[in-house]
Design an enzyme around this catalytic site. Sequence first.
Site, PDB file in Angstrom:
ATOM      1  N   CYS A 140       0.880  -1.088  -0.026  1.00 56.50           N
ATOM      2  CA  CYS A 140      -0.027   0.012   0.196  1.00 56.50           C
ATOM      3  C   CYS A 140       0.816   1.360   0.055  1.00 56.50           C
ATOM      4  CB  CYS A 140      -0.876   0.058   1.301  1.00 56.50           C
ATOM      5  SG  CYS A 140      -0.240   0.120   2.663  1.00 56.50           S
ATOM      6  N   ASN A 181       2.402   1.575   4.156  1.00 54.28           N
ATOM      7  CA  ASN A 181       2.638   0.364   4.974  1.00 54.28           C
ATOM      8  C   ASN A 181       2.292   0.283   6.254  1.00 54.28           C
ATOM      9  OD1 ASN A 181       5.574  -1.715   5.592  1.00 54.28           O
ATOM     10  ND2 ASN A 181       3.397  -2.489   5.043  1.00 54.28           N
ATOM     11  N   CYS A 239      -1.375   0.818   7.339  1.00 52.93           N
ATOM     12  CA  CYS A 239      -2.678   0.325   7.575  1.00 52.93           C
ATOM     13  C   CYS A 239      -3.271  -0.778   6.801  1.00 52.93           C
ATOM     14  CB  CYS A 239      -3.673   1.686   7.040  1.00 52.93           C
ATOM     15  SG  CYS A 239      -3.419   3.023   8.078  1.00 52.93           S
ATOM     16  N   ARG A 240      -3.131  -0.739   5.342  1.00 51.02           N
ATOM     17  CA  ARG A 240      -4.087  -1.818   4.432  1.00 51.02           C
ATOM     18  C   ARG A 240      -2.953  -3.065   4.371  1.00 51.02           C
ATOM     19  NH1 ARG A 240      -5.034   1.934  -0.539  1.00 51.02           N
ATOM     20  NH2 ARG A 240      -3.172   2.878   0.582  1.00 51.02           N
ATOM     21  N   SER A 241      -1.854  -2.683   3.908  1.00 48.74           N
ATOM     22  CA  SER A 241      -0.993  -3.866   3.468  1.00 48.74           C
ATOM     23  C   SER A 241      -0.382  -4.581   4.921  1.00 48.74           C
ATOM     24  CB  SER A 241       0.289  -3.577   2.831  1.00 48.74           C
ATOM     25  OG  SER A 241       1.290  -2.489   3.408  1.00 48.74           O
ATOM     26  N   ASP A 259      -8.568   3.056   2.066  1.00 46.74           N
ATOM     27  CA  ASP A 259      -7.585   3.530   2.986  1.00 46.74           C
ATOM     28  C   ASP A 259      -7.980   4.022   4.295  1.00 46.74           C
ATOM     29  OD1 ASP A 259      -5.200   4.303   4.317  1.00 46.74           O
ATOM     30  OD2 ASP A 259      -4.330   5.083   2.653  1.00 46.74           O
TER      31      ASP A 259
HETATM   32  P1  4NP Z   1      -1.837   3.058   4.002  1.00 48.70           P
HETATM   33  O1  4NP Z   1      -2.337   4.206   4.759  1.00 48.70           O
HETATM   34  O2  4NP Z   1      -1.289   3.169   2.851  1.00 48.70           O
HETATM   35  O3  4NP Z   1      -2.930   1.788   4.143  1.00 48.70           O
HETATM   36  O4  4NP Z   1      -0.737   2.538   5.079  1.00 48.70           O
HETATM   37  C1  4NP Z   1      -1.740   5.546   5.048  1.00 48.70           C
HETATM   38  C2  4NP Z   1      -0.875   5.609   5.920  1.00 48.70           C
HETATM   39  C3  4NP Z   1      -0.009   6.581   6.143  1.00 48.70           C
HETATM   40  C4  4NP Z   1      -0.138   7.691   5.228  1.00 48.70           C
HETATM   41  C5  4NP Z   1      -1.186   7.750   4.207  1.00 48.70           C
HETATM   42  C6  4NP Z   1      -1.901   6.463   4.092  1.00 48.70           C
HETATM   43  N1  4NP Z   1       0.432   8.830   5.465  1.00 48.70           N
HETATM   44  O5  4NP Z   1       0.313   9.802   4.873  1.00 48.70           O
HETATM   45  O6  4NP Z   1       1.447   8.811   6.382  1.00 48.70           O
END
Ligand code: 4NP
Length: 157
Positions: free
Chosen positions: A10, A13, A15-17, A126
């Site tokens: 994702c 790295n 939340c989703r992955s 997300d």
């Molecule tokens: P992920 O979500 O891609 O599912 O891990 C996010 C985690 C952090 C951020 C954006 C999306 N960020 O902006 O730090």
Amino acid sequence: MTKIHILFVCLGNICRSPMAEYLMRDKVKKAGLQQKIETASAGTSGWNDGQDMHCGTADILDLYKISSEGFISRKVRSKDWVFFDYIIAMDDKNLQDLQSIFMQNNEKLFKITTLCPDLGVDNIPDPWYTHNFQQTYTLLDQCCDALLTKIRKKYSI
Ligand code: 4NP
């Protein structure tokens, strides 16, 4: 048979992955296939390198009695292309970014929602933005079931 290695990807790295990594690992373990299939995850951005997963992700895994231990966020590396048999993106942007990072594209790289055409979404939402970790979990649960079925069929395991 050598091990099958799966990398979920994702943006951050956290939340989703990681949710997909630990959820899939749990399914693999319950199927008794932990000697044959290994899961990992990474982010395209590297923004959260070295961090633990988001507490919302850890909490939802905990709710379903799935371990979230030992996680450290990391960025995708170009050498991941060689090591992993499946590199699975959470959304269209991750997929595009992965195609640029690896400068390669074949059937090992795809978006997770393509495993479940009846899911009703084209991208895994997300929870960093939606705050809805349950919605993401429910979708990933269905996709990981489909992934395990696909792998079991392909390798006759
Ligand atoms: P992920 O979500 O891609 O599912 O891990 C996010 C985690 C952090 C951020 C954006 C999306 N960020 O902006 O730090």
